[in-house]
Design an enzyme around this catalytic site. Sequence first.
Site, PDB file in Angstrom:
ATOM      1  N   ARG A 170       0.709  -1.546   0.376  1.00  0.00           N
ATOM      2  CA  ARG A 170       0.062   0.329   0.002  1.00  0.00           C
ATOM      3  C   ARG A 170       0.812   0.821   0.500  1.00  0.00           C
ATOM      4  NH1 ARG A 170      -0.640   2.751   4.747  1.00  0.00           N
ATOM      5  NH2 ARG A 170       0.568   2.257   6.665  1.00  0.00           N
ATOM      6  N   ARG A 247      19.961  -5.124   1.136  1.00  0.00           N
ATOM      7  CA  ARG A 247      21.153  -3.944   0.805  1.00  0.00           C
ATOM      8  C   ARG A 247      21.514  -3.702   2.062  1.00  0.00           C
ATOM      9  NH1 ARG A 247      21.869  -3.105  -3.866  1.00  0.00           N
ATOM     10  NH2 ARG A 247      20.976  -1.163  -3.775  1.00  0.00           N
ATOM     11  N   ARG A 278      19.632  10.212  -0.594  1.00  0.00           N
ATOM     12  CA  ARG A 278      19.401  11.404   0.492  1.00  0.00           C
ATOM     13  C   ARG A 278      20.367  12.042   0.945  1.00  0.00           C
ATOM     14  NH1 ARG A 278      15.769   8.620   5.187  1.00  0.00           N
ATOM     15  NH2 ARG A 278      16.834   6.571   5.583  1.00  0.00           N
ATOM     16  N   GLU A 298      22.871   9.907   1.403  1.00  0.00           N
ATOM     17  CA  GLU A 298      23.254   7.736   1.997  1.00  0.00           C
ATOM     18  C   GLU A 298      24.121   7.735   0.376  1.00  0.00           C
ATOM     19  OE1 GLU A 298      19.807   6.895   4.121  1.00  0.00           O
ATOM     20  OE2 GLU A 298      20.489   7.362   5.669  1.00  0.00           O
ATOM     21  N   TYR A 346      12.934  -6.738   8.970  1.00  0.00           N
ATOM     22  CA  TYR A 346      13.242  -5.130   8.564  1.00  0.00           C
ATOM     23  C   TYR A 346      12.350  -4.384  10.188  1.00  0.00           C
ATOM     24  CZ  TYR A 346      13.534  -0.129   7.497  1.00  0.00           C
ATOM     25  OH  TYR A 346      13.220   1.424   8.379  1.00  0.00           O
ATOM     26  N   ASP A 348      11.381  -1.761  12.968  1.00  0.00           N
ATOM     27  CA  ASP A 348      11.947  -0.326  13.111  1.00  0.00           C
ATOM     28  C   ASP A 348      12.189  -0.409  15.333  1.00  0.00           C
ATOM     29  OD1 ASP A 348      11.341   1.174  11.138  1.00  0.00           O
ATOM     30  OD2 ASP A 348       8.857   0.972  11.262  1.00  0.00           O
TER      31      ASP A 348
END
Length: 383
Positions: A170, A247, A278, A298, A346, A348
Site C-alpha cells: 500500500r 541491501r 537522500r 546516503e 525489517y 522499526d
Amino acid sequence: MYDFLIVGSGLFGAVFAREAHQRGKKCLVIDKRSHLGGNIYCEQVNGINVHQYGPHIFHTNSKRIWEYVNQFVEFKPFVYSPIANYYGSLYNLPFNMNTFYQLWGCTSPEEAKDIIEKQIKKEGISNPQNLEEQAISLVGRDVYEKLIKGYTEKQWGRKATTLPPSIIKRLPVRYTFDNNYFNDHYQGIPIGGYNNLTRGLLEGIECKTNTDFFEDKAYWESLAKKVVYTGKIDEYFNYCFGKLEYRSLKFESEELPQKNFQGVAAVNYTDAETPFTRIVEHKHFEGGSQSTTVITKEYPLGNSAENEPYYPINDIKNTELYQRYKALSEALPDVIFGGRLGEYKYYDMHQVIASALKYFQEKPHSPGKQFTMEEKKTKFSLQ
C-alpha cells in the site's frame, strides 16, 4: 560466569540486557564495533548529534513502549516531514494535498482524487505483476514517475519492473495538507541523542566493545548459561545453507561552515541520475543553533561481505532460506536469536523493543524470582 552472553549492543540486545539485569541475572554484552548502541549510535560534531547509521526517528502507537523508553531519556517532540527533490523541483512527503498542489496545482481533495483515479483507470492494471504496476495501480503515473520510481530503483539496485509487487502493498495517500510522515501517536528524538538511551539501558551492565564473537565463538559461549545473539543468523551457522541477502548503505558526512543547509532533516532525491538517495541534515532533529551544520549523503550498496547489512531482502528465495536457518535456531534452546539480523526482519525501533520485551512476558527462561506488586511498579517493570 554469566546467566546471559548478549552478542550485539543494539536495541534488542540492550533492552534484553536491561530486563535480565532487573531480574537479578548477570549479563555480559559484547560488540564488535568500537561503540555501544548498534545502528542508533550518534557521534557528536560541534554540538550536533550525528546519526552515524542513518536517521532514526522514534515513533510508536504503543503507550507502553513510549513510557518504557522515556524511563531512560527524555524525548523531544519531533515530526518527520521529508522533502522530495526531483530534478530540482521540490515536493512534500508523504503524498498529501501539498504534494498534489505542487504536482497539478489542485486545491481540493476531490480534484486530487479525481486526477489520481483517472490516471489509475487509464493504465488499466487489474492484476499487478511487479512493483511498477503495483505502484501505478495505487497512485497513478505522475506520482510514481516523479516520487517513487528512481528512488526505489536506486534503493534496491534493480529495475522496478523486476521487483515483486508485494514490496509495495500500500502507499499512504492523504487528502489533507499534512506533512507528518508517520501516523503514530508518539513521535520524538531523545534529547542529547540516542547514546543517552543506550547508556540508560546498559547502566550497571558489563559491556565489552571491539570484541568479535566469531574470533573465539566457543570461548564466549562457554562463559554463559544462555546466549542472546543479534547478529546475522546465517553467519551464526557458518552459512551452511548459503548466505542471506541484504541491501546496504554508504554514508558520506561533512561539516559545512553554515548554519542551515537545506532547512529540513531529510531531502530524498527521487530522480534516477543522482547517485545518492537522500541528504540528511542532522541538526534539525534537535533544533540546534550551532554556527555550522553536518550533512550526510546516503548511497545504496549491494550485498557483499564487506558491506554492513541493513535491509533484509525478504523475497521468496531469501525467506525460504531464512526458514531453514530458523529451524536450526529452534533446535538450540540455549541460544536466543533477536533483532533485524537475528530474525531477518525489517524492524522499526519500537518493534525491536517490543520483540525483546515480549520474550520476557511470554517465554521466561526459568522460574526465577517472583516479584511483589510493589516491585512490579518499579520504573523498569513491564507491568
